[in-house]
Design a protein around this motif. Structure first.
Motif, PDB file in Angstrom:
ATOM      1  N   ALA A 181       0.836  -1.204   0.000  1.00 23.80           N
ATOM      2  CA  ALA A 181       0.000   0.000   0.000  1.00 23.80           C
ATOM      3  C   ALA A 181       0.870   1.252   0.000  1.00 23.80           C
ATOM      4  O   ALA A 181       0.625   2.207  -0.756  1.00 23.80           O
ATOM      5  CB  ALA A 181      -0.920  -0.007   1.220  1.00 23.80           C
ATOM      6  N   ALA A 272      -4.061  -0.057  -4.120  1.00 25.29           N
ATOM      7  CA  ALA A 272      -3.499   0.398  -2.845  1.00 25.29           C
ATOM      8  C   ALA A 272      -4.570   0.372  -1.754  1.00 25.29           C
ATOM      9  O   ALA A 272      -4.311  -0.052  -0.615  1.00 25.29           O
ATOM     10  CB  ALA A 272      -2.930   1.807  -2.994  1.00 25.29           C
ATOM     11  N   TYR A 275      -5.123  -3.115  -0.555  1.00 32.35           N
ATOM     12  CA  TYR A 275      -4.067  -3.550   0.374  1.00 32.35           C
ATOM     13  C   TYR A 275      -4.281  -2.931   1.757  1.00 32.35           C
ATOM     14  O   TYR A 275      -4.069  -3.579   2.783  1.00 32.35           O
ATOM     15  CB  TYR A 275      -2.697  -3.147  -0.170  1.00 32.35           C
ATOM     16  CG  TYR A 275      -2.167  -4.040  -1.270  1.00 32.35           C
ATOM     17  CD1 TYR A 275      -2.095  -5.429  -1.097  1.00 32.35           C
ATOM     18  CD2 TYR A 275      -1.728  -3.496  -2.474  1.00 32.35           C
ATOM     19  CE1 TYR A 275      -1.592  -6.231  -2.121  1.00 32.35           C
ATOM     20  CE2 TYR A 275      -1.223  -4.294  -3.485  1.00 32.35           C
ATOM     21  CZ  TYR A 275      -1.164  -5.674  -3.303  1.00 32.35           C
ATOM     22  OH  TYR A 275      -0.683  -6.475  -4.302  1.00 32.35           O
ATOM     23  N   GLU A 276      -4.663  -1.665   1.790  1.00 31.99           N
ATOM     24  CA  GLU A 276      -4.891  -0.990   3.075  1.00 31.99           C
ATOM     25  C   GLU A 276      -6.020  -1.671   3.844  1.00 31.99           C
ATOM     26  O   GLU A 276      -5.957  -1.776   5.079  1.00 31.99           O
ATOM     27  CB  GLU A 276      -5.212   0.487   2.829  1.00 31.99           C
ATOM     28  CG  GLU A 276      -3.999   1.277   2.376  1.00 31.99           C
ATOM     29  CD  GLU A 276      -4.343   2.636   1.774  1.00 31.99           C
ATOM     30  OE1 GLU A 276      -3.427   3.444   1.610  1.00 31.99           O
ATOM     31  OE2 GLU A 276      -5.535   2.877   1.481  1.00 31.99           O
TER      32      GLU A 276
END
Length: 279
Positions: A181, A272, A275-276
């Motif tokens: 991320a 991203a 992923y966060e």
């Protein structure tokens, strides 16, 4: 100074070739033939020729004998020491120097974020994965060296940096979701700042011209274009104009297959965010 030497001082020379050129100039200034210098160094004249052509580097003891024979006060021993202490892998040192001098860099990455764009956490995870029993001190030295390459982005204008990433780069989890991320947010930030151009080749694009490996193309103000390609523990700096042109053509074909920058940025930020959410 000869016309040839004047021309060489105006163009980029890889470190080995720079060492060789300086050795030739010093030998000729001393009035020695390659054979005579070889006798002083206790080696064959053909090895001196290899040194001067940048194909081989002398050992430390050879460099000290060269300095003694040419009365250069330890100059070549110091030059050799600087080259040996370089922080980059041997196969990448010349490419790193070329990268520093480039006015434009065009990257294609098939599996990993290019070095000049890596965050420290991403680089650290990569280096750790390459060692069965990683030495923390050595790993941190490698991370520092890689981060040093990012300094070329400090200038807001040069070099121009255009990056094409395979979607594999976004989907390959290096260091875990948090590291990924951070890495993708870093890329997105550089795009939003206008510091780099970035495009992603989606999986749906299928086969494309550079899918078999990474390539870095470099342009210079006063020197011909060059290219660098790399595999596991090996890399090739390409300066043959015909081969460089072929790689440039392949890059252009890949750029045509990639998503536009705006769509690429949206994909970066979407991945991203995913992923966060996994952190």
């Amino acid at each position: 100074m000869r016309q040839e030497d004047q021309r060489e001082t105006r163009e980029y020379l890889p470190p080995r070739k720079h060492f060789g050129r300086e050795l030739r100039i010093a030998r000729e200034a001393a009035g020695l033939t390659q054979q005579q210098l070889g006798d002083c160094v206790v080696c064959h004249a053909s090895l001196i020729a290899h040194f001067e052509a940048g194909r081989r580097m002398p050992r430390a003891e050879d460099a000290m004998r060269i300095d003694k024979a040419l009365n250069t006060g330890g100059r070549f021993y110091r030059m050799l020491s600087i080259l040996e202490e370089a922080k980059y892998a041997a196969h990448f040192r010349e490419a790193a120097e070329a990268e520093r001098l480039a006015t434009a860099i065009y990257e294609y990455a098939v599996s990993l974020v290019p070095g000049i764009l890596q965050t420290a956490d991403y680089a650290r995870a990569l280096f750790q994965s390459g060692h069965a029993n990683p030495n923390r001190v050595k790993i941190e030295e490698l991370v520092v060296a890689r981060n040093t390459r990012r300094c070329i982005l400090d200038n807001p204008d040069t070099p121009l940096v255009w990056v094409i990433l395979s979607e594999n780069v976004l989907r390959t989890v290096v260091g875990g979701p948090a590291v990924m991320a951070g890495q993708l947010r870093h890329l997105a930030g550089l795009m939003r700042e206008g510091r780099i151009f970035l495009q992603v080749v989606p999986h749906s694009a299928g086969a494309h011209a550079t899918m078999s490996g990474m390539v870095s193309l470099m342009s210079f103000e006063d020197a011909p274009d060059m290219a660098y390609t790399e595999g596991i523990l090996a890399g090739v700096l390409v300066d043959d104009p015909h081969l460089v042109q072929r790689l440039q053509h392949a890059y252009d074909l890949t750029r045509a297959a990639a998503l536009p920058p705006a769509a690429s940025l949206a994909l970066l930020e979407s991945v991203a965010e995913a992923y966060e959410n996994d952190c």
